[in-house]
Scaffold this active site. Structure first.
Site, PDB file in Angstrom:
ATOM      1  N   LYS A 167      22.328   7.939 -13.593  1.00  0.00           N
ATOM      2  CA  LYS A 167      23.013   8.875 -14.491  1.00  0.00           C
ATOM      3  C   LYS A 167      24.437   9.171 -14.040  1.00  0.00           C
ATOM      4  CE  LYS A 167      22.322  13.328 -16.788  1.00  0.00           C
ATOM      5  NZ  LYS A 167      22.501  12.947 -18.194  1.00  0.00           N
ATOM      6  N   MET A 198     -10.348 -13.123 -32.466  1.00  0.00           N
ATOM      7  CA  MET A 198     -10.272 -14.244 -31.534  1.00  0.00           C
ATOM      8  C   MET A 198     -11.317 -14.110 -30.427  1.00  0.00           C
ATOM      9  SD  MET A 198      -8.918 -17.057 -31.338  1.00  0.00           S
ATOM     10  CE  MET A 198      -7.300 -17.712 -31.648  1.00  0.00           C
ATOM     11  N   GLU A 252       9.079   2.460 -26.862  1.00  0.00           N
ATOM     12  CA  GLU A 252       9.958   1.512 -26.166  1.00  0.00           C
ATOM     13  C   GLU A 252       9.395   0.090 -26.112  1.00  0.00           C
ATOM     14  OE1 GLU A 252       9.241   4.529 -24.921  1.00  0.00           O
ATOM     15  OE2 GLU A 252      11.094   5.570 -24.386  1.00  0.00           O
ATOM     16  N   PHE A 298      11.887  13.534 -11.036  1.00  0.00           N
ATOM     17  CA  PHE A 298      11.342  13.551 -12.390  1.00  0.00           C
ATOM     18  C   PHE A 298      11.813  12.304 -13.148  1.00  0.00           C
ATOM     19  CE2 PHE A 298      11.791  14.881 -16.911  1.00  0.00           C
ATOM     20  CZ  PHE A 298      10.437  14.981 -17.183  1.00  0.00           C
ATOM     21  N   GLN A 299      10.875  11.605 -13.740  1.00  0.00           N
ATOM     22  CA  GLN A 299      11.144  10.375 -14.504  1.00  0.00           C
ATOM     23  C   GLN A 299      11.883   9.315 -13.692  1.00  0.00           C
ATOM     24  OE1 GLN A 299      12.747  11.456 -18.421  1.00  0.00           O
ATOM     25  NE2 GLN A 299      10.641  11.753 -19.134  1.00  0.00           N
TER      26      GLN A 299
END
Lengths: 563, 169
Positions: free
Chosen positions: A164, A471, A52, A114-115
Site C-alpha cells: 500500500k 462427468m 475475484e 489484517f488481510q
C-alpha cells in the site's frame, strides 16, 4: 529531469503506455489509492466482477477473444487468494495476463497483519513470474517486465504484488520502453538444420499425421498449418486447445484426438508411422497410456518451450521454436506425399465409428443442441465450462474461421465458462458469445450474472441441465457399478434448485427452458434476436447420456469405449 | 539413477531460493544438497545443486531451471572437471582416553594439507572440522559411526567450481 510521481500515478501511466483499455478489478483496502487514481483516469474501462476467481476467468476470456494481455487488479489477503484458481487456469492454458495484488504496507509484511498473505509465495508454481515491489523506484521496471514476460515466449500469468505504501510514495516517473531481463530469452528463431531433419523424416512417411496443439493458435499460425497440410497432403488431428485451427469441414481434418477424441483420430495416432506434432505438451488426456502412445511412429515435436519437449513422450526429432516461425519455413519446404491408401484407411475408420449420440429417452439430445448452435451462430465465439457438455462441444460444435473456442483445457476448472464468456464479450462486444455449460459448473460462478447484466453484451447461456455432475457420474456408471455418490444435484425433496428460469427473471433476464428437440432451434433463434444482453437457455438433458468414445485414464488410446 | 551436479547463477533476490527449491518438491525431483551464496557481483548468487536422477529427468530439471526468469545460467557439472568441497563438523563425545587418541589418529590419516583438523576439545569430546569432497566426507562419517557411539554431524552441502587445469571431485 521530470518530477517524481506517486506509485499510483505510475501504475496508471504504465497501463496507458501498455495500451491497456480494459482491466478486471475488485476493490479492497490495500488498493484504494490505485482505485482512486482510476477514477481520475479516462480511457480505461474498469470491469467490476462479483468474485475475484471469476474476475480472473473474465480476464482469460478477454485475452482469448482479443489476443491482448489481460490485466487484473485485486486487493490483498482474500482478494489475492481468490484469484489462485484462475491464475492456475491461465498458467496451464498459457494465457497472457498480469495480475496486480494489493499488499499490506512494507513495515507490516510478515506480521500476519489484517488481510496479509504471501501471495507471491502461494502462486510461485503457477505463475511465469511473481514479485513484490519493495522499492518504489523499481516499480516501473517491474511492471514493464511483467508485461514483457506475460506476453512473449510461451505466454502466461505474471503476478505483481504492490504494498500500500508503495502506491503513495513518490519516485521515478519513468515507465521504461523495454527492460533487458538477463535470465529470460524467449525463443525467437528456429534451428534450421533440426527443422530440415524433421521435415526429411516426415517426407519418408507412408502414414504421416500432423498433431496440432494450442501453441499453433497462440502463435497465430492457423493459416500456415492448413497450408502446410495441404501442400504435403497429410491428415491433421488436433488437441482440444487447438480446436478450430483448421476448418472442421476440411477434407484433411480428421477431428480431435485424446480421451474423448474421434475414433478415426485416435486410430490414426496409433497407426501412423510419423507423428509430426506442433505446439502441444502431450498432456495425459491426449496420450492415454504413454508406453503405447503412437507405438509405430517416429515423433517430431515442435514447441516453443524446450521444457515441454521429451517430457512426457520421448521424441525422435525435437525442434524448439515458435509454431509460426517453424511453419513458415516448413511451408517453403513442403512437397506432396502420396498417401492415398492411408487417407482412405482413415476415412474407413471414420465410417466404421462416426461420432454420433443415440437419442435420449428424456430431454434433448446434446448433439442436436451443439449442431443447432453451430448452425444458428456461425460467427459466435464459443465458450465452455468443464464436464460432459464441454466434451460434447468439442465433438459436435463445427467452427468456422474467425470463431474462437474458449475452454479450460489444462486445469479443467469448473466455473470457468460463464465468467470467461463475459470476458470474451467485453473484449469483442459486437460478436455474440455462446456459452455451453453444465448445471454444476454454472453454479460455481453464477453470481457473475450481475456482471453480465452490467455489460449488456449478447451472451447466450446454454445450460445443459442433467441435474447431475455428469462427468463423474459417467465414471460411476462405467467403472464404479453405478454407485452414484454425491453426483446427484437434486435436492432431497426431489426438486432441483435453483429454478433457472426464476433465477434469470430475478436479473431481468429472459429464460427459456427447452425440454424436447423440436424446441431447440426456435429457442436459439429467440436468443439470437436479443442482442442487448444475456439470454438463459436451459436444455434439459438426460443424466444417462454419455460422452463417447472414451479412453479410460491410464489405458492406451486404441482402447476406446465406444458404446 | 545417478548423482548429478548443477551450478546455477541466479538473481540475488527475495524468493529465488524458494522458487528453485520449490521446483524440486513440486515435481518430486530427488534433491540431495543445495548450497547458495553471493558471487563477485552483489546482484548474482551461485547455487551448487546435487540431485539423484535418471537421464530424462535430469534433462527435464535443467530445462525447467532454464525456463525460470530468475535463473541466469545453468551449468551441468556432472561431467566437467571441477573442484568440489564440503565443510563438515563432527562432534564425537563420551570418549575414553584411548578413543580420543584414535580420533586424533583418524584426523591425521584423513588430513591432507590441513583439510581435516580437530579444532576443539573437551574432557571427553573432540570436534572435527573437515573440508573434503562430499564422497570423502561420507567415508569419514561412516568410519566415525563405526568406531564411536556418540557423534553429531553438521554438513554444509557441497560447493563446486569449474577447474582451471586440475580437478578434484
Amino acid at each position: 529531469m521530470a518530477l517524481n510521481i506517486t506509485g499510483r500515478k505510475l501504475f496508471v501511466k504504465a497501463l496507458k503506455e501498455e495500451g491497456v483499455d480494459t482491466i478486471f478489478a475488485y476493490p479492497g483496502g490495500m488498493i484504494t489509492d490505485i482505485i482512486d487514481e482510476l477514477y481520475k483516469t479516462e480511457g480505461i474501462n474498469v470491469v467490476l466482477g462479483r468474485h475475484e476467481q471469476a474476475l480472473v476467468h473474465e480476464a482469460e476470456g478477454y485475452a482469448r477473444a482479443t489476443g491482448k494481455t489481460a490485466v487484473v487488479l485485486v486487493t490483498s489477503g482474500p482478494g489475492a487468494t481468490n484469484t489462485i484458481t484462475g491464475i492456475a487456469d491461465a498458467y496451464y492454458d498459457s494465457i497472457p495476463m498480469v495480475i496486480f495484488t494489493g499488499q499490506v504496507p512494507l513495515h507490516l509484511i510478515g506480521n500476519d497483519a489484517f488481510q496479509e498473505v504471501d501471495i507471491v509465495g502461494m502462486t510461485r508454481s503457477i505463475t511465469k513470474y511473481g514479485v513484490t515491489v519493495r522499492n518504489r523506484d523499481d516499480m516501473g521496471k517491474i511492471i514493464k517486465m511483467g508485461f514483457q514476460i506475460a506476453s512473449t515466449g510461451k505466454p502466461g500469468p505474471v503476478l505483481i504484488d504492490i504494498p500500500k505504501d508503495i502506491q503513495t510514495i513518490s519516485g521515478d516517473p519513468e515507465y521504461p520502453e523495454h527492460v533487458d531481463i538477463r535470465g529470460y530469452h524467449p525463443n525467437e528463431t528456429v534451428h534450421i538444420g533440426q527443422l530440415k531433419k524433421a521435415y526429411r523424416l516426415l517426407k519418408t512417411a507412408k502414414q504421416p499425421l500432423l498433431l496440432a496443439g494450442g501453441g499453433v493458435r497462440i502463435a497465430g499460425a492457423e493459416d500456415k498449418l492448413v497450408k502446410f497440410a495441404e501442400k504435403m497432403n497429410i491428415p491433421v488431428t488436433t488437441t482440444i486447445m487447438a480446436k478450430g485451427v483448421m476448418p472442421e469441414d476440411h477434407p484433411l481434418f480428421i477431428g480431435n484426438c485424446g480421451m474423448h477424441g474421434r475414433y478415426a483420430a485416435n486410430k490414426a495416432v496409433t497407426e501412423c508411422d510419423v507423428l509430426f506434432s506442433i505446439g502441444t505438451r502431450f498432456n495425459d488426456r491426449i496420450t492415454g497410456e504413454l508406453d503405447e502412445f503412437a507405438p509405430k511412429a517416429k515423433i517430431v515435436h515442435v514447441d516453443i518451450a524446450s521444457a515441454s519437449i521429451s517430457r512426457n513422450v520421448s521424441v525422435d526429432v525435437p525442434v524448439t521454436a515458435d509454431a509460426k516461425i517453424a511453419l513458415e519455413r516448413l511451408v517453403e519446404y513442403a512437397e506432396r506425399i502420396e498417401c492415398k491408401e492411408w487417407l482412405t484407411e482413415i476415412k474407413a475408420w471414420e465410417a466404421e465409428h462416426p461420432l454420433s449420440m443415440p437419442k435420449s429417452k428424456i430431454g434433448v439430445c446434446p448433439q442436436d443442441v451443439c449442431e443447432a448452435i453451430s448452425e444458428v451462430f456461425p460467427n459466435a465465439n464459443i465458450v465452455t465450462d468443464v464436464g460432459q457438455h464441454q466434451m460434447w462441444a468439442t465433438q459436435f460444435i463445427q467452427l468456422n474461421k474467425g470463431q474462437e473456442f474458449i475452454t479450460s483445457g489444462g486445469l479443467g476448472t469448473m466455473g470457468f465458462g460463464f465468467p470467461a464468456a463475459i470476458g470474451a464479450s467485453i473484449g469483442n462486444p459486437h460478436k455474440p458469445v455462446v456459452l455451453i455449460t453444465g448445471d454444476g459448473g454454472f453454479q460455481m460462478n453464477m453470481q457473475e450474472m450481475a456482471t453480465a447484466m452490467s455489460n449488456k453484451h449478447q451472451i447466450i447461456i446454454c445450460i445443459f441441465n442433467n441435474s447431475n455432475l455428469g462427468m463423474v457420474r459417467q465414471m460411476q456408471q462405467l467403472f464404479y457399478g453405478k454407485r452414484y455418490e454425491i453426483t446427484d444435484l437434486s435436492s432431497s425433496d426431489g426438486h432441483y434448485y435453483p429454478d433457472f428460469m426464476e433465477w434469470a427473471n430475478s436479473y431481468s433476464c429472459k429464460g427459456i427452458r427447452i425440454t424436447n428437440d423440436e424446441e431447440i432451434k426456435s429457442a436459439l433463434n429467440e436468443a439470437k434476436a436479443n442482442k442487448k444482453g444475456p439470454t438463459v437457455l436451459e436444455f434439459i438433458v438426460s443424466p444417462d447420456d454419455l460422452v463417447l468414445p472414451m479412453v479410460k485414464s491410464g489405458t492406451p488410446l486404441s482402447d476406446m469405449i465406444l458404446r | 539413477m545417478k548423482n548429478r551436479w548443477i551450478a546455477l547463477y541466479v538473481e540475488n533476490q527475495v524468493g529465488v531460493l524458494a522458487k528453485v527449491s520449490g521446483l524440486f518438491s513440486a515435481k518430486s525431483y530427488n534433491l540431495q544438497t543445495l548450497t547458495v551464496g553471493t558471487t563477485e557481483r552483489d546482484d548474482v548468487s551461485r547455487m551448487t545443486i546435487s540431485v539423484m536422477a535418471d537421464d530424462a529427468t535430469f534433462e527435464q530439471i535443467k530445462k525447467q531451471l532454464n525456463a525460470m526468469v530468475e535463473v541466469i545460467k545453468v551449468i551441468d557439472l556432472t561431467t566437467l572437471p571441477i573442484h568440489m568441497k564440503e565443510i563438515l563438523y563432527a562432534k564425537v563425545s563420551a570418549l575414553k582416553p584411548e578413543g580420543k587418541t584414535e580420533a586424533f589418529q583418524i584426523a591425521q590419516v584423513f588430513n591432507q594439507g590441513g583439510n581435516v583438523k580437530i579444532v576443539d576439545i573437551g574432557e571427553d569430546s573432540v570436534l572435527f572440522e573437515c573440508t573434503l569432497t562430499e564422497r570423502k566426507n561420507n567415508e569419514l562419517v561412516a568410519l566415525l559411526k563405526s568406531r564411536f557411539k556418540k557423534i553429531e554431524v553438521t554438513r554444509g552441502g557441497a560447493v563446486a567450481v569449474e577447474s582451471i587445469s586440475s580437478s578434484c571431485r
